[in-house]
Write a protein that holds these residues in place. Structure first.
Motif, short mmCIF file in Angstrom:
data_model
loop_
_atom_site.label_atom_id
_atom_site.label_comp_id
_atom_site.label_asym_id
_atom_site.label_seq_id
_atom_site.Cartn_x
_atom_site.Cartn_y
_atom_site.Cartn_z
N ALA A 9 0.76 -1.20 0.09
CA ALA A 9 0.22 -0.10 0.14
C ALA A 9 0.92 1.10 0.15
O ALA A 9 0.48 2.11 -0.71
CB ALA A 9 -0.96 0.01 1.23
N SER A 12 2.24 2.14 -3.23
CA SER A 12 1.35 2.79 -4.33
C SER A 12 1.41 4.27 -4.17
O SER A 12 0.91 5.01 -5.12
CB SER A 12 -0.03 2.38 -4.11
N THR A 74 -0.16 14.33 3.75
CA THR A 74 -1.59 14.40 3.31
C THR A 74 -1.84 13.01 2.50
O THR A 74 -2.69 12.02 2.62
CB THR A 74 -2.33 15.63 2.57
N GLN A 77 -1.27 10.36 5.15
CA GLN A 77 -2.42 10.22 5.97
C GLN A 77 -3.62 9.76 5.34
O GLN A 77 -4.46 8.75 6.01
CB GLN A 77 -2.54 11.65 6.60
N ASP A 78 -3.86 10.05 4.17
CA ASP A 78 -5.07 9.78 3.46
C ASP A 78 -4.75 8.05 3.08
O ASP A 78 -5.93 7.18 3.05
CB ASP A 78 -5.26 10.23 1.94
N LYS A 79 -3.64 7.70 2.79
CA LYS A 79 -3.54 6.26 2.55
C LYS A 79 -3.60 5.26 4.12
O LYS A 79 -4.49 4.43 4.00
CB LYS A 79 -2.12 5.84 1.94
N LYS A 81 -5.80 6.38 6.40
CA LYS A 81 -7.32 6.23 6.69
C LYS A 81 -7.81 5.42 5.54
O LYS A 81 -8.71 4.64 5.96
CB LYS A 81 -7.77 7.90 6.63
N GLU A 82 -7.61 5.21 4.48
CA GLU A 82 -8.19 4.43 3.42
C GLU A 82 -7.79 3.02 3.99
O GLU A 82 -8.90 1.84 3.61
CB GLU A 82 -7.34 4.65 2.01
N LEU A 83 -6.75 2.61 4.54
CA LEU A 83 -6.39 1.52 5.12
C LEU A 83 -7.10 1.07 6.56
O LEU A 83 -6.98 0.16 6.94
CB LEU A 83 -4.77 0.96 5.08
N ARG A 84 -7.77 2.13 6.89
CA ARG A 84 -8.49 2.02 8.28
C ARG A 84 -7.50 1.82 9.38
O ARG A 84 -7.58 0.94 10.26
CB ARG A 84 -9.71 1.31 8.13
#
Length: 111
Positions: A9, A12, A74, A77-79, A81-84
């Motif tokens: 992840a 990516s 960001t 951090q977004d990744k 969050k996407e991965l929970r």
């Protein structure tokens, strides 16, 4: 999520990534910033009856940049969050390297 899935992840995001550090040689120099390193730090496994019931690994994901880069932060951090994955975040300026370091502390359960 396993460590392998985490690394996939993070790759990516399009930045170089290494476990702990980049080994720089003449043939293969360390990449310029921005780059990411990650490392297992310790565990918070659930234990009872002389057994580990749930593996909980603590990891640091470290983002290195040559200037304060909110866009890259960001992105990471977004990744997460996407991965929970919940995270805590710390920042430091490494004067001797002229780099900014943002450390995200996460936990991986069962992997």
């Amino acid at each position: 999520m396993t460590q392998v899935e985490l690394v996939t992840a993070l790759k990516s995001l399009g930045m170089p990534i290494a476990y702990s550090e980049f080994k720089s040689t003449l043939e293969n120099p360390a990449p310029p910033p921005p780059f990411i390193t990650y490392q297992f730090t310790d565990d918070d496994d659930l234990r009872a009856d002389n057994q580990n019931y749930v593996d909980i690994g603590n990891y640091n994901i470290e983002l290195y940049t040559d200037k304060k880069d909110l866009a890259k932060e960001t992105l990471v951090q977004d990744k997460l969050k996407e991965l929970r994955l919940t995270y805590s975040k710390n920042e430091a300026k490494i004067e001797s390297e002229d780099l900014y370091q943002v450390i995200y502390r996460i936990q991986l359960m069962g992997g």
